[in-house]
Design a protein around this motif. Structure first.
Motif, PDB file in Angstrom:
ATOM      1  N   ALA A 116      -5.110 -11.416  -5.017  1.00 41.55           N
ATOM      2  CA  ALA A 116      -4.787 -10.104  -4.441  1.00 41.55           C
ATOM      3  C   ALA A 116      -5.524  -8.981  -5.147  1.00 41.55           C
ATOM      4  O   ALA A 116      -6.126  -8.104  -4.514  1.00 41.55           O
ATOM      5  CB  ALA A 116      -3.280  -9.874  -4.497  1.00 41.55           C
ATOM      6  N   VAL A 117      -5.494  -9.003  -6.486  1.00 41.71           N
ATOM      7  CA  VAL A 117      -6.163  -7.953  -7.266  1.00 41.71           C
ATOM      8  C   VAL A 117      -7.672  -8.038  -7.086  1.00 41.71           C
ATOM      9  O   VAL A 117      -8.352  -7.016  -6.899  1.00 41.71           O
ATOM     10  CB  VAL A 117      -5.777  -8.066  -8.752  1.00 41.71           C
ATOM     11  CG1 VAL A 117      -6.583  -7.078  -9.599  1.00 41.71           C
ATOM     12  CG2 VAL A 117      -4.291  -7.824  -8.941  1.00 41.71           C
ATOM     13  N   SER A 118      -8.208  -9.255  -7.123  1.00 42.65           N
ATOM     14  CA  SER A 118      -9.656  -9.438  -6.996  1.00 42.65           C
ATOM     15  C   SER A 118     -10.154  -8.998  -5.629  1.00 42.65           C
ATOM     16  O   SER A 118     -11.229  -8.397  -5.503  1.00 42.65           O
ATOM     17  CB  SER A 118     -10.026 -10.908  -7.228  1.00 42.65           C
ATOM     18  OG  SER A 118      -9.626 -11.329  -8.516  1.00 42.65           O
ATOM     19  N   TYR A 119      -9.367  -9.299  -4.610  1.00 38.90           N
ATOM     20  CA  TYR A 119      -9.791  -8.942  -3.245  1.00 38.90           C
ATOM     21  C   TYR A 119      -9.669  -7.441  -3.011  1.00 38.90           C
ATOM     22  O   TYR A 119     -10.630  -6.783  -2.606  1.00 38.90           O
ATOM     23  CB  TYR A 119      -8.950  -9.709  -2.227  1.00 38.90           C
ATOM     24  CG  TYR A 119      -9.311  -9.397  -0.794  1.00 38.90           C
ATOM     25  CD1 TYR A 119     -10.506  -9.845  -0.248  1.00 38.90           C
ATOM     26  CD2 TYR A 119      -8.454  -8.643   0.014  1.00 38.90           C
ATOM     27  CE1 TYR A 119     -10.853  -9.560   1.071  1.00 38.90           C
ATOM     28  CE2 TYR A 119      -8.796  -8.354   1.334  1.00 38.90           C
ATOM     29  CZ  TYR A 119      -9.991  -8.813   1.845  1.00 38.90           C
ATOM     30  OH  TYR A 119     -10.331  -8.516   3.145  1.00 38.90           O
ATOM     31  N   ALA A 120      -8.495  -6.889  -3.271  1.00 43.51           N
ATOM     32  CA  ALA A 120      -8.252  -5.476  -2.954  1.00 43.51           C
ATOM     33  C   ALA A 120      -9.081  -4.528  -3.815  1.00 43.51           C
ATOM     34  O   ALA A 120      -9.543  -3.489  -3.335  1.00 43.51           O
ATOM     35  CB  ALA A 120      -6.773  -5.153  -3.099  1.00 43.51           C
ATOM     36  N   LEU A 121      -9.262  -4.871  -5.087  1.00 46.23           N
ATOM     37  CA  LEU A 121      -9.969  -3.972  -5.996  1.00 46.23           C
ATOM     38  C   LEU A 121     -11.390  -4.432  -6.276  1.00 46.23           C
ATOM     39  O   LEU A 121     -12.067  -3.880  -7.140  1.00 46.23           O
ATOM     40  CB  LEU A 121      -9.187  -3.837  -7.316  1.00 46.23           C
ATOM     41  CG  LEU A 121      -7.767  -3.276  -7.178  1.00 46.23           C
ATOM     42  CD1 LEU A 121      -7.111  -3.152  -8.538  1.00 46.23           C
ATOM     43  CD2 LEU A 121      -7.775  -1.934  -6.453  1.00 46.23           C
ATOM     44  N   GLY A 122     -11.837  -5.470  -5.565  1.00 45.63           N
ATOM     45  CA  GLY A 122     -13.216  -5.918  -5.692  1.00 45.63           C
ATOM     46  C   GLY A 122     -14.154  -4.969  -4.961  1.00 45.63           C
ATOM     47  O   GLY A 122     -13.748  -4.202  -4.080  1.00 45.63           O
ATOM     48  N   GLY A 123     -15.426  -5.036  -5.313  1.00 44.44           N
ATOM     49  CA  GLY A 123     -16.399  -4.111  -4.746  1.00 44.44           C
ATOM     50  C   GLY A 123     -16.536  -4.194  -3.240  1.00 44.44           C
ATOM     51  O   GLY A 123     -16.695  -3.176  -2.567  1.00 44.44           O
ATOM     52  N   SER A 124     -16.458  -5.407  -2.693  1.00 43.66           N
ATOM     53  CA  SER A 124     -16.681  -5.568  -1.254  1.00 43.66           C
ATOM     54  C   SER A 124     -15.608  -4.884  -0.412  1.00 43.66           C
ATOM     55  O   SER A 124     -15.864  -4.510   0.729  1.00 43.66           O
ATOM     56  CB  SER A 124     -16.743  -7.058  -0.900  1.00 43.66           C
ATOM     57  OG  SER A 124     -15.539  -7.706  -1.264  1.00 43.66           O
ATOM     58  N   VAL A 125     -14.404  -4.733  -0.957  1.00 43.87           N
ATOM     59  CA  VAL A 125     -13.325  -4.053  -0.229  1.00 43.87           C
ATOM     60  C   VAL A 125     -13.205  -2.602  -0.676  1.00 43.87           C
ATOM     61  O   VAL A 125     -13.186  -1.679   0.149  1.00 43.87           O
ATOM     62  CB  VAL A 125     -11.977  -4.778  -0.421  1.00 43.87           C
ATOM     63  CG1 VAL A 125     -10.831  -3.955   0.160  1.00 43.87           C
ATOM     64  CG2 VAL A 125     -12.021  -6.152   0.239  1.00 43.87           C
ATOM     65  N   LEU A 126     -13.141  -2.384  -1.970  1.00 46.83           N
ATOM     66  CA  LEU A 126     -12.914  -1.031  -2.483  1.00 46.83           C
ATOM     67  C   LEU A 126     -14.036  -0.083  -2.079  1.00 46.83           C
ATOM     68  O   LEU A 126     -13.794   1.092  -1.792  1.00 46.83           O
ATOM     69  CB  LEU A 126     -12.767  -1.078  -3.999  1.00 46.83           C
ATOM     70  CG  LEU A 126     -12.114   0.132  -4.669  1.00 46.83           C
ATOM     71  CD1 LEU A 126     -10.721   0.359  -4.109  1.00 46.83           C
ATOM     72  CD2 LEU A 126     -12.065  -0.059  -6.174  1.00 46.83           C
ATOM     73  N   PHE A 127     -15.257  -0.599  -2.016  1.00 44.96           N
ATOM     74  CA  PHE A 127     -16.377   0.260  -1.626  1.00 44.96           C
ATOM     75  C   PHE A 127     -16.253   0.744  -0.192  1.00 44.96           C
ATOM     76  O   PHE A 127     -16.822   1.777   0.171  1.00 44.96           O
ATOM     77  CB  PHE A 127     -17.709  -0.485  -1.814  1.00 44.96           C
ATOM     78  CG  PHE A 127     -18.912   0.345  -1.475  1.00 44.96           C
ATOM     79  CD1 PHE A 127     -19.342   1.346  -2.336  1.00 44.96           C
ATOM     80  CD2 PHE A 127     -19.607   0.153  -0.290  1.00 44.96           C
ATOM     81  CE1 PHE A 127     -20.446   2.131  -2.023  1.00 44.96           C
ATOM     82  CE2 PHE A 127     -20.713   0.927   0.039  1.00 44.96           C
ATOM     83  CZ  PHE A 127     -21.134   1.918  -0.838  1.00 44.96           C
ATOM     84  N   GLN A 128     -15.495   0.004   0.629  1.00 39.84           N
ATOM     85  CA  GLN A 128     -15.343   0.400   2.024  1.00 39.84           C
ATOM     86  C   GLN A 128     -14.506   1.657   2.189  1.00 39.84           C
ATOM     87  O   GLN A 128     -14.332   2.138   3.316  1.00 39.84           O
ATOM     88  CB  GLN A 128     -14.758  -0.751   2.850  1.00 39.84           C
ATOM     89  CG  GLN A 128     -15.634  -1.982   2.910  1.00 39.84           C
ATOM     90  CD  GLN A 128     -17.052  -1.688   3.374  1.00 39.84           C
ATOM     91  OE1 GLN A 128     -17.297  -0.740   4.135  1.00 39.84           O
ATOM     92  NE2 GLN A 128     -18.004  -2.484   2.910  1.00 39.84           N
ATOM     93  N   SER A 129     -14.002   2.205   1.089  1.00 35.66           N
ATOM     94  CA  SER A 129     -13.345   3.517   1.177  1.00 35.66           C
ATOM     95  C   SER A 129     -14.343   4.572   1.637  1.00 35.66           C
ATOM     96  O   SER A 129     -13.956   5.653   2.074  1.00 35.66           O
ATOM     97  CB  SER A 129     -12.736   3.909  -0.171  1.00 35.66           C
ATOM     98  OG  SER A 129     -13.741   3.956  -1.174  1.00 35.66           O
ATOM     99  N   THR A 130     -15.627   4.252   1.560  1.00 32.61           N
ATOM    100  CA  THR A 130     -16.652   5.164   2.069  1.00 32.61           C
ATOM    101  C   THR A 130     -16.838   5.018   3.574  1.00 32.61           C
ATOM    102  O   THR A 130     -17.514   5.833   4.201  1.00 32.61           O
ATOM    103  CB  THR A 130     -18.009   4.902   1.384  1.00 32.61           C
ATOM    104  OG1 THR A 130     -18.469   3.583   1.725  1.00 32.61           O
ATOM    105  CG2 THR A 130     -17.870   5.000  -0.120  1.00 32.61           C
ATOM    106  N   ASN A 131     -16.260   3.965   4.153  1.00 31.64           N
ATOM    107  CA  ASN A 131     -16.353   3.746   5.596  1.00 31.64           C
ATOM    108  C   ASN A 131     -15.008   3.170   6.034  1.00 31.64           C
ATOM    109  O   ASN A 131     -14.822   1.951   6.042  1.00 31.64           O
ATOM    110  CB  ASN A 131     -17.493   2.791   5.931  1.00 31.64           C
ATOM    111  CG  ASN A 131     -17.854   2.814   7.408  1.00 31.64           C
ATOM    112  OD1 ASN A 131     -16.990   3.019   8.260  1.00 31.64           O
ATOM    113  ND2 ASN A 131     -19.114   2.592   7.722  1.00 31.64           N
TER     114      ASN A 131
END
Length: 203
Positions: A116-131
Motif C-alpha cells: 500500500a505504501v509503496s504503491y500510493a507513495l511511489g513515483g508512478s502514482v504520486l507523480f500523477q498529482s500533476t495530472n
C-alpha cells in the motif's frame, strides 16, 4: 494514514497547491471554473472561454459528474483546500485499494501494508498529482482489479456490479483508456479460467 496526513497537510490546509505541469496550467483553473459555475446554481455544460466555446460534459477530463468531486461542495473550505483534498484523497484511496487487493491475493498484513505504501507513495502514482485524471485512475485501479478478481473466483453477481461501477468511474473521472485496460484484464482472466476448467475436465 498518519504518514499520509503528514505529507498531505500542506495541501489540506490550503497552504500549498500542487502546481506543476497540467495541474497548474489546466486542471486547477478548470476545476475552479467548474466549481464557480456550480456555485452560481448552473450546470457546467458549456465553456465559453476556450476555442470559441465547447461542451464541457463532452470533454472527459472535466469529470463534471465524477462522484469524487463531491469534495468540491465542501464550501466551508477554501478552494485550494478542496483541491488538495481531492488530490490527496485519491492518494489515500490508492493505498487502501492496494492494501485490500494485496490481502485478497494472500499477502500478509505487513506485506500488504508495504504494498500500500509503496504503491500510493511511489513515483508512478504520486507523480500523477500533476495530472489528476491519471491519479484518479491509479487510485481506483486496485479496487477495480479486486472486484474483477472476485468476479471470476467467487462468481457473485455483486462482484460483477462492483467491477462495472469502478470501470464506470474511470470514464466519469476522465480516463476511459483505463476502462479498456480493465476490460482486457477481465478478458484475460476469463480465458485463464476457461483453460483451467478445460484442463480440470480433461484430467
Amino acid at each position: 494514514v498518519g504518514l499520509w496526513l503528514i505529507l498531505s497537510w500542506p495541501m489540506l490546509s490550503g497552504q500549498t497547491v500542487v502546481g506543476f505541469r497540467d495541474s497548474a496550467y489546466f486542471f486547477f483553473p478548470y476545476f475552479k471554473w467548474i466549481d464557480q459555475t456550480w456555485a452560481r446554481g448552473e450546470i457546467p455544460l458549456w465553456n465559453p472561454y476556450c476555442d470559441l466555446g465547447y461542451p464541457v460534459v463532452g470533454d472527459t477530463t472535466s469529470g463534471v459528474f465524477y462522484p469524487g468531486k463531491i469534495v468540491f461542495f465542501l464550501r466551508f473550505l477554501s478552494f485550494p483546500s478542496r483541491y488538495g483534498l481531492f488530490v490527496s484523497g485519491h492518494v489515500l484511496l490508492a493505498g487502501i485499494g492496494a492494501y485490500r487487493f494485496s490481502r485478497r491475493l494472500g499477502a500478509t498484513l505487513n506485506a500488504a501494508t508495504l504494498a500500500a505504501v509503496s504503491y500510493a507513495l511511489g513515483g508512478s502514482v504520486l507523480f500523477q498529482s500533476t495530472n489528476v485524471i491519471y491519479l484518479m485512475s491509479a487510485a481506483i485501479l486496485p479496487l477495480a482489479l479486486d472486484s474483477i478478481w472476485n468476479m471470476f473466483h467467487r462468481r457473485h453477481s455483486v462482484d460483477a456490479v462492483a467491477a462495472g461501477c469502478f470501470i464506470a468511474l474511470f470514464v466519469l473521472g476522465g480516463d476511459p483508456q483505463m476502462a479498456y485496460v480493465c476490460g482486457l484484464i477481465a478478458v484475460a482472466l476469463w480465458v485463464a479460467s476457461m483453460l483451467r476448467i478445460r484442463r480440470a475436465v480433461s484430467f
